[in-house]
Scaffold this active site. Structure first.
Site, PDB file in Angstrom:
ATOM      1  N   CYS A  22       0.246   3.332  -5.264  1.00  0.00           N
ATOM      2  CA  CYS A  22       0.840   2.046  -4.997  1.00  0.00           C
ATOM      3  C   CYS A  22      -0.527   0.805  -4.595  1.00  0.00           C
ATOM      4  O   CYS A  22      -1.353   1.277  -5.286  1.00  0.00           O
ATOM      5  CB  CYS A  22       1.705   1.969  -3.731  1.00  0.00           C
ATOM      6  SG  CYS A  22       0.804   2.547  -2.237  1.00  0.00           S
ATOM      7  N   GLN A  23      -0.360   0.204  -3.787  1.00  0.00           N
ATOM      8  CA  GLN A  23      -1.612  -0.719  -3.735  1.00  0.00           C
ATOM      9  C   GLN A  23      -2.568  -0.332  -2.861  1.00  0.00           C
ATOM     10  O   GLN A  23      -3.861  -0.380  -3.239  1.00  0.00           O
ATOM     11  CB  GLN A  23      -0.886  -2.055  -3.120  1.00  0.00           C
ATOM     12  CG  GLN A  23      -1.977  -3.400  -2.991  1.00  0.00           C
ATOM     13  CD  GLN A  23      -2.367  -4.001  -4.454  1.00  0.00           C
ATOM     14  OE1 GLN A  23      -1.680  -3.602  -5.448  1.00  0.00           O
ATOM     15  NE2 GLN A  23      -3.327  -4.742  -4.640  1.00  0.00           N
TER      16      GLN A  23
END
Lengths: 554, 554
Positions: A507-508
């Site tokens: 993810c981020q």
């Protein structure tokens, strides 16, 4: 009884004043080669920058004030040129008078500190370090004589070099930073230091990596890569080395690092001679071996301990040094403690790596700033080997918390249990330190498995699928080549779209990736979560592959 | 397998999401009586104040988002009204539909939290707590309907009360703070809290100590001291108590504090039933006994641990609670951890007290702020029993460092050895935490002897001489009655002026006093240093003797 102390700044003066508080009757003489004692050496760059406006603020004590309060005999511009440990004498040169005398001692403390390492000479351009009040005076003279926006070069991208750059810019100069390294701040790992490069350039600093000054002509310096840089001034900040010449000439043992060798009580190889401060070897907390750690806090603390020993108090053995450090840089804060991944790799030590990107405080309260954290963990013992943090508010707090945990021998998993003060302006109910502890615990218990940014190419090359669980908008704004986008909230429905074989999710910053990894693991996939997420991957890419711009689609 | 969780905020939601990450197949249902789950309860006062501008910022998750990401069945406005532990069922009332149903569970987690303690009813004036989003909505409605600068009363001067005061003032209200106590913030000792009183008044807050609301008429509340206060609104913040009614009715054991009794794994007295969060007893770090510690961090952490236990992971036993806490108040910061002196005295525990007044960072660097620190130490073990800090910048950092040291079992003396990150913007080479550790070490080793501000009258009454070693200018600006002024730098010459007998020395904050005490001790005097110096004495005087104004000559 007479104690002679050579060097009158942090370590020497801490020893002198503590010794007086313990022993009113002793003769205590301090010889200092420079013109000032007990000055604020960590403040010197900030006087250059005009942040500390009054030069007098740097001068914390004078020989007169020390005589009045502590009955110390402080002699500035007195250079101790020889020690005779058998006769227990020192030969002292009065620099102004040009005379020499021989003085006896019962106990001797060597606190000569460190000196600037010999940088490449800049020849025709005025070159100064930032180690003394005199240095600052000279730098300010050069700047005063130069026109507006003078061009200056700083050699060395360590703490002092970056502090010099910031303050020269604050003084109106156009600064070029020249460093041999492939990054700034070599105690940081490459992916942690990488974001500082565009940040420095945003602040108008011209950064020349992999370059060395090899000479100078009037008004410019010459680099080994053939480049030249216009400069009216070079600030030499390529590092320091122990100022051990006097000790070595006296036959005192020097250790493998080049620092004066001392035991845990700071006794040298010769009776009645202590040595303390930046000129002396410390014992490293992580590796246990001798190390050079030039920190003002250690110098003060060990100077005080030497006084206890001389005065006959139960001496407290010096604790191994962590090397906790912090740097302010154009409003950002950079801090570290312990060993870097680079150093662990070089030493062949097993280690586990964790990257997180937490907010300085609860994100629902305005003003939270993002920070990048890195934790190095011993996989066998779960002990903390090091940490690095780059951000703004609250970086200094988190490095201190981790430093205390390291000193106390807490495990990385135990960071999750620390009860840190929480209100939304100050932190989060799960503080960044707690959160990185949870990640450590998940890894230690095998609840999750991680892959590092630099391991990703090999993993993808071996056929792993890369699943980006961020939102389509995040994916569209920039993604890792080869990733397929399956948003976390759709993963239960859509996991059938993942090809067979090993899976890497990301993810981020790593948190949603963890949830995705847990979900897919329970559905039977063999999953690893990309540690630190897209953000760490991006920083790693910037650190290592400046030509890979085509790798990111925008 | 089906897990039912009662309560959907910090503890309950941490348990639910962690449990899902560990077990994809389990049915997890969360019943929440209120209209919202997973809201930012610590942010509620700041939405009242307009600091958190968007109400939506308070709502971190919704039932829909939790269903999408974690496959949780979250039912808001569903009140669990009964538990049958034998049948393993709960009776749930759907508040909006007005229906009840009986639901089974395999594992049950009670996370009902705490409720506002029954404050004195304000009757005719609208009275609200600040515990839910609904509360905030109602408070804002009252303020919106009121004219400009509405008069409001806050009942209770703890953390929530003071946060309410600050935010009501920020919203434009004129606030009166009513508290039964003789001080604000009862977890602090009197002399630490005293400076907050004029500080609150400077910010326009009318503080009524030793007062209780006993009734109300339209537009004003009545106090037990006969006073009245005009008010369009009362915010009730007199404290909270465990919301244990449901657990008690189900026959679950309640502990001596009135919280639900649980073991270190948060298991209640009934099998398959866990309880966690503000409604539950913790074990106290200092005393080891059951205690109520209502902190969001503990609720989150313990909720997560309960999920581990239910999922069959090796459960991590809850660590004893320190109660670390921090408060922002009109730009100041107040923090504490562990026990206060008052509590130690009440418990009859031996303790040593240290007050210091360090700067937040090196004073030669601009912007340093003064803080007042207090450390409580076990004289036998040298372990840290508690700490209190009042100041501005860097207070939260120092309380966290001390909290970690306490959790790790470091001694007070060991604080002096901590390697904390130093650059002049962030701290000092000898950090405030190091310095208070040195004082602790001096006391532990007998290098110095101290007298507390409240012990001074007795000591002077017994004939001790009081020597103020500050400068004549400091002395003239305000001194302790009976003190003679002998400046430290003249003490070697003039100590003959001190009368025979015991001597107490003091300076502004304690540091010069320590040097003076060491000097006089070696000259043969029996000396004690006034702990915390003039500044702590002054705070203690403000705390205890408001009529003694004649005691200070100006």
């Amino acid at each position: 009884m007479k104690t002679v102390i050579i060097g009158g700044v942090a370590a020497g003066m801490s020893a002198a004043t503590r010794l007086r508080r313990l022993d009113e009757t002793r003769d205590i003489t301090v010889y200092e080669r420079g013109a000032y004692v007990s000055f604020a050496n960590c403040g010197l760059p900030y006087h250059v920058g005009g942040v500390i406006t009054e030069r007098s603020s740097l001068l914390l004590q004078t020989p007169e004030s020390l005589a009045a309060r502590f009955a110390l005999d402080v002699r500035v511009r007195h250079d101790v040129v020889a020690i005779d440990t058998a006769a227990r004498t020192v030969t002292v040169r009065d620099i102004d008078a040009g005379t020499e005398s021989v003085e006896t001692y019962d106990d001797l403390v060597i606190a000569t500190g460190a000196a600037a390492a010999p940088g490449p000479s800049a020849g025709a351009v005025p070159t100064h370090t930032l180690r003394s009040v005199d240095d600052v005076d000279r730098v300010l003279e050069v700047l005063a004589d130069a026109g507006p926006q003078p061009r200056v070069v700083v050699a060395g991208a360590g703490f002092i070099g970056l502090e010099a750059v910031e303050n020269l810019v604050a003084r109106g100069a156009r600064a070029t930073l020249v460093t041999r390294g492939r990054q700034v701040l070599s105690p940081l790992d490459a992916e942690m230091a990488a974001p500082l490069l565009p940040f420095l350039r945003e602040h108008g600093v011209d950064v020349r990596l992999g370059a060395t000054i090899v000479g100078a002509e009037p008004g410019r310096v010459l680099l080994d890569d053939g480049g030249t840089v216009d400069a009216v001034l070079v600030v030499e900040a390529s590092g320091v080395r122990p100022d051990r010449g006097l000790a070595e000439a006296a036959g005192l043992e020097v250790g493998p690092t080049g620092g004066i060798a001392v035991d845990a009580r700071h006794r040298t190889s010769s009776p009645h001679v202590w040595a303390v401060g930046d000129g002396v070897e410390k014992r490293d907390h992580v590796g246990g071996e001798p190390a050079l750690v030039t920190m003002a806090g250690l110098a003060n603390r060990h100077g005080r301990a030497v006084a206890d020993d001389i005065a006959g108090l139960e001496p407290s053995a010096a604790r191994p040094a962590l090397g906790t450090a912090v740097l302010g840089l154009f409003g950002a804060t950079v801090a570290f403690v312990g060993w870097s991944e680079r150093r662990l790799v070089a030493d062949g030590r097993a280690h586990r790596v964790i990257h997180t990107h937490p907010a300085s405080h609860a994100t629902y309260y305005p003003g939270a700033q993002s920070m990048a954290m890195k934790l190095l963990v011993d996989p066998a013992s779960d002990l903390i080997l090091g940490a690095q943090i780059v951000g703004g508010d609250g970086v200094d707090k988190r490095i201190d918390v981790i430093a205390v945990a390291m000193a106390a021998g807490l495990t990385a998993s135990a960071l999750s249990q620390l009860e840190l003060a929480y209100a939304p302006q100050y932190g989060s109910a799960k503080d960044p330190v707690n959160m990185i502890g949870y990640v450590a615990q998940n890894l230690a218990e095998g609840t999750t498995d991680a892959v590092q940014w630099h391991e990703l190419p090999a993993a993808l090359g071996a056929g792993a699928a890369l699943v980006d669980v961020r939102t389509p908008a995040e994916f569209a704004a920039g993604a890792i080549p080869g990733a397929v986008n399956l948003p976390l909230d759709e993963l239960r429905e859509r996991h059938g779209e993942i090809p067979d074989g090993a899976v890497i999710v990301h993810c981020q910053v790593g948190q949603r990736g963890h949830t995705a990894a847990r979900l897919l693991t329970q559905l039977g996939y063999v999953v690893r979560n990309l540690d630190g997420g897209y953000r760490t991957w991006l920083a790693g890419r910037e650190a290592t592959a400046p030509t890979l711009d085509e790798g990111v689609h925008a």
